[in-house]
Structures are given as C-alpha cells and as structure tokens.
Design an enzyme around this catalytic site. Sequence first.
Site, short mmCIF file in Angstrom:
data_model
loop_
_atom_site.label_atom_id
_atom_site.label_comp_id
_atom_site.label_asym_id
_atom_site.label_seq_id
_atom_site.Cartn_x
_atom_site.Cartn_y
_atom_site.Cartn_z
N THR A 89 1.01 -1.26 0.05
CA THR A 89 0.04 0.13 -0.06
C THR A 89 0.69 1.19 0.11
OG1 THR A 89 -1.60 -1.15 1.14
CG2 THR A 89 -1.94 1.29 1.37
N ASN B 40 -1.68 6.38 -4.35
CA ASN B 40 -0.77 5.15 -4.36
C ASN B 40 -1.28 4.42 -5.80
OD1 ASN B 40 -3.11 3.86 -3.63
ND2 ASN B 40 -2.30 2.89 -1.86
N HIS C 131 -6.37 0.30 -6.70
CA HIS C 131 -6.97 -0.03 -5.47
C HIS C 131 -7.13 -1.88 -6.06
CE1 HIS C 131 -10.09 -1.26 -2.85
NE2 HIS C 131 -10.65 -1.72 -3.71
#
Length: 141
Positions: free
Chosen positions: A93, A114, A117
């Site tokens: 993550t 980031n 998902h």
Amino acid sequence: MAIEKTLSIVKPNAVKKNVIGDIYSRFEKAGLKIVAAKMTQLDDDRAGGFYEEHKARPFFGELVEFMTSGPVLIQVLEGENAVALNREIMGATNPENAAEGTIRKDFADSLSENAVHGSDSTESAAREIAYFFDAAEIFSR
C-alpha cells in the site's frame, strides 16, 4: 487453483499520468483477464459509499477528495487466485515499501495517491464488483 474475480481501480493520479496501458499490460502478463472495464468520474457519494468501511478513520475525507479529483478506470480482473495475484502485482500500500517492478513502486506518488486499488479478499471483491458493475457488464472469457 481457483478462478476468481477481483476489482481493480486505476486511481486519478495514474490516469492523469497516462499509464493505463502500462498497468493493463501488467495484469495481462500475469495471466489476469480484464472481463469488465469503465472509466468514470466518481462523486462524493459514490466514492464515500465505496470506502464506507473507512468512514471513521482520519484519512477518509482526504481519500474521498482524492478519488473524486479526476477520472478513474474501474475493472474486473479474472484468473487463478486473482485477488492475491493482483495484490502482488500492485505492491505494498505504501509505495516506499513496495517491491521493485510493482505498480505502486513504479507509478504511485505517495501513500494516499498510490495509483491503484485492489480488493483484499474474495468477499470484498464480490461486494466491490457488485458496487460498480451489473452481472450483464462482466464478460468472463
């Protein structure tokens, strides 16, 4: 090995960087099939509903703001152990902890931005897929 489906979202920062093709290529090279896909602009209600489980956490507002900051690409991936395989391809993550060659290591900007998902379990995958797709929109091959 079990054939599974999992949900994946290419987040606004990765869409803006124009790396969708690079990310899709990684899914396919790993043996995952893209069996449904749509590009959309999430609004506060849609993003907030999707991340409902995080509502009490301090980062919830920032997460919803980020996820509504630009278009996202939402896809259903299918393949053997798709949930775990997608999580491996994505990387940790926090991109600082992600392995070299993972999506987050290569395309994330920060922990909160980031790049992607991915569902964390088959149960989450089923719920998340149903949140964004009707069964008639998914084409297993």
